[in-house]
Write an enzyme that holds these catalytic residues in place. Structure first.
Site, PDB file in Angstrom:
ATOM      1  N   ARG A  83      -3.707 -15.769  -6.861  1.00  0.00           N
ATOM      2  CA  ARG A  83      -4.240 -15.468  -5.536  1.00  0.00           C
ATOM      3  C   ARG A  83      -5.728 -15.778  -5.497  1.00  0.00           C
ATOM      4  NH1 ARG A  83      -2.572 -10.067  -5.154  1.00  0.00           N
ATOM      5  NH2 ARG A  83      -2.578 -10.462  -2.943  1.00  0.00           N
TER       6      ARG A  83
ATOM      7  N   GLU B 214       3.879  -9.180   5.210  1.00  0.00           N
ATOM      8  CA  GLU B 214       4.319  -7.905   5.764  1.00  0.00           C
ATOM      9  C   GLU B 214       3.385  -7.600   6.927  1.00  0.00           C
ATOM     10  OE1 GLU B 214       3.709  -4.346   3.464  1.00  0.00           O
ATOM     11  OE2 GLU B 214       5.125  -3.205   4.677  1.00  0.00           O
TER      12      GLU B 214
ATOM     13  N   LYS C 205      -6.019  -5.405   1.398  1.00  0.00           N
ATOM     14  CA  LYS C 205      -5.627  -4.882   2.706  1.00  0.00           C
ATOM     15  C   LYS C 205      -5.971  -3.412   2.826  1.00  0.00           C
ATOM     16  CE  LYS C 205      -1.896  -7.709   4.532  1.00  0.00           C
ATOM     17  NZ  LYS C 205      -0.438  -7.815   4.725  1.00  0.00           N
TER      18      LYS C 205
END
Length: 566
Positions: A264, A37, A274
């Site tokens: 991850r 994104e 983020k």
RNA sequence: UGGGGGAUCGUCUAGCGGUAGGACGCCGGCCUUUGGAGCCGGCUACCUAGGUUCGAUUCCUAGUCCCCCAGCCA
């Protein structure tokens, strides 16, 4: 029999892909995708996903990896990020060829799929408020209850959905929901939201839309539209998979992609979320997304890390389903290993102390041979000028040397790298402050480096720069930003107090050898006994700016040292 | 206490019924015309308990612990 670790990377996802190819699934095609994104910059965690997705595509004949921007939320996205993400993927060394896509390009088709769902009575427009919906959803242990709007006639939902698109309603008044099962033990299946109203300008579609598809709807269909065969994502989406499959099946999408999850990357002492990275940037706690203290790809680049080192690291850490926290030291190892091979050794003095060689002729300048890289003979040699006045490192001289100190001190000898053995014969101090301003030494002309005869032994070799030839430079030492593991901090807790306020050290009076005059930005070098430096790739300063990130080990040593002194 | 996942050296990771391997790290030694370099040696692991089996990290059962899920974020 124990088998040694295979030479090439292998993991459960690659095995699965290989098995699918062998079985002729998807006609043997392999299509993956990296779907960020555009709401932030890429970091080392993304690199793992990029290496995986592009790696699998590259390893399989005819394989391809798409770059798709998952831009379905207009309020957080920005073209700045789109640009930066593309730069970073390219910088890492991967190529999406012409397969660049945007979920926002599918908005019209996605709308069509939604209409199909409504017509099949598999979706309905709900008019509950967000709070009411939360209430109706139930809890982890209690089943949800059907919305009073759940049995709204198909025609009514169809009409309402059309008016949602037309902009008739304000934000939050209606949503489109999948009609699945409000009692499902999997909360993702309790009539998830497919579309929400957002009167916000999208960075690509402007105000053409005021309803936007949710991830759970847009993602599987984007994969299906693009013919993705293996949709690789992280573990937290595991219980979205039934929904992913439901959406693809119920919309009669043209293709059935398969979602596969992996763990991850977590790195000790690194800010990887983020949200936190954004906070650091927005509160100016760092200089920007490319601050060398950050684990962003742009930050790593500015501190001299190469894409090769990152790819080697990503290959080494492997791909599995168990939660893992990789130690920063492992990343640092791969950075060092890579830089060792490619960075020329040069001499530089970070904190200069003037040295005068009393018995060296006043006007003479000698050009001495210096090896560029002891690990790479093909890097050749260069000449460094030697003269009567030099700079050495302040740390390489001690007026009153402690036990383990073998470098220069009054009456002691050391070798100057590539040059002569010198002996300290005098110390000059500022009469006011008592600070040492210069040293007087004598040199032994018989001890020139490389001279074949009689090897005299000295305890230490130090580096130096000829004063009249010295090139001024600035050095920025970036210490680790954090002194604590952020994974222990709860989301709502203030975590910024864990930041090391002295994480940036600027040294302005440095000098480097003349071969570095006019050196190209981005050049990586290893200063003798000082570590790896990178000429700031993005600095336009007159004097060269060298960045260096201090390793965890060194940072800790420094902290311990300062604590001992107290 | 619902559902979905996962447990192998301090840390990542291999193993697919047959002596638990590699890497980082750490410890010790060597090198010393630089080292955050190089070389040599060492260190420590199968979550627990039962079962199947000649033999289990691997298969079965029960348990323990950890992670994720109750956004109109992705």
């Amino acid at each position: 029999m124990t088998t040694p670790t295979p030479a090439g990377p292998s993991d459960f996802i690659r095995e699965l892909v290989a098995a699918d190819r062998a079985a002729g699934k998807h006609a043997g095609r392999v299509v993956t995708r990296f779907p960020p994104e555009p709401n932030g910059y890429l970091h080392i965690g993304h690199a793992k996903s990029i290496c995986l997705n592009f790696g699998i595509a590259n390893e399989n004949p005819g394989g391809i990896c798409h770059l798709r921007f998952d831009d379905t939320n207009p309020t957080t996205e920005d073209p700045e990020y789109v640009e930066a993400i593309q730069e970073d993927v390219r910088w890492l060394g991967f190529d999406w060829h012409d397969k660049l896509f945007y979920a926002s390009d599918y908005f019209e088709r996605l709308y069509g799929f939604a209409v199909t769902l409504i017509k099949k009575d598999k979706a309905y427009v709900d008019s509950l408020s967000a709070d009411q919906m939360r209430d109706y959803r139930g809890t982890l242990t209690d089943p949800g209850r059907n919305s009073p709007f759940r049995n709204r006639p198909v025609e009514e939902s169809l009409a309402l959905f059309e008016r949602m698109r037309a902009g008739t309603f304000p934000d939050g008044t209606h949503v489109l929901r999948a009609k699945i099962d409000m009692a499902s033990p999997n909360i993702n299946l309790r009539d998830p939201v497919l579309y929400r109203i957002r009167h916000a300008a999208h960075y690509r579609t402007g105000t053409a839309w005021c309803i936007y598809p949710a991830y759970d709807f847009a993602h599987p269909l984007s994969d299906a539209i693009e013919g993705i065969t293996h949709s690789i994502c992280t573990l937290e989406f595991e219980d979205h998979r039934p929904l992913y499959d439901w959406v693809v099946a119920e919309t009669d999408a043209p293709h059935r992609p398969q979602q596969i999850e992996f763990a991850r990357l977590n790195l000790t002492f690194a800010v990887m979320s983020k949200r936190k990275l954004l906070e650091l940037v927005e509160k100016n706690l760092v200089a920007g997304w490319d601050d060398p203290r950050l684990p962003t790809l742009k930050g790593l680049r500015r501190r001299g890390v190469t894409p090769d080192a990152i790819r080697a690291f990503c290959e080494h850490i492997g791909v599995a389903k168990r939660d893992a926290v990789v130690e920063m030291q492992l990343l640092e190892h791969f950075i060092r290993e890579d830089l060792n091979k490619r960075s020329p050794r040069v001499m530089a003095v970070l904190k200069p102390l003037k040295v005068i060689i009393d018995n060296y002729p006043e006007q003479t300048v000698e050009e001495l041979d210096a090896v560029n890289n002891p690990e790479d003979p093909s890097a050749g040699i260069r000449q460094v000028p030697f003269s009567r006045t030099l700079y050495i490192e302040q740390d390489d001289f001690r007026e009153d040397p402690p036990k383990q100190f073998f470098r220069l001190a009054p009456g002691r000898e050391v070798r100057l790298r590539y040059a002569y053995i010198i002996k300290c014969v005098g110390v000059v101090k500022d009469p006011q402050t008592g600070v040492i301003t210069e040293l007087h030494c004598t040199y032994d002309p018989e001890t020139k480096s490389g001279a074949s005869h009689e090897q005299r032994k000295v305890k230490a070799t130090i580096h130096w720069v000829s004063a009249p030839h010295a090139v001024p430079a600035e050095v920025r030492l970036y210490h680790p930003l954090l002194t604590a593991d952020l994974s222990k901090v709860t989301p709502d807790q203030d975590w910024t107090h864990y930041l090391n306020p002295q994480s940036l050290e600027r040294l302005a009076d440095c000098v480097v050898e003349p071969s570095l005059r006019g050196v190209q930005p981005g050049t990586r070098v290893q200063f003798e006994r000082q570590g790896y430096f990178c000429v700031d790739p993005d600095s336009s300063a007159q004097t060269p700016v060298f960045n260096r990130t201090v390793s965890l080990k060194d940072a800790w040593a420094k902290i311990e040292k300062s604590q001992r002194l107290r």
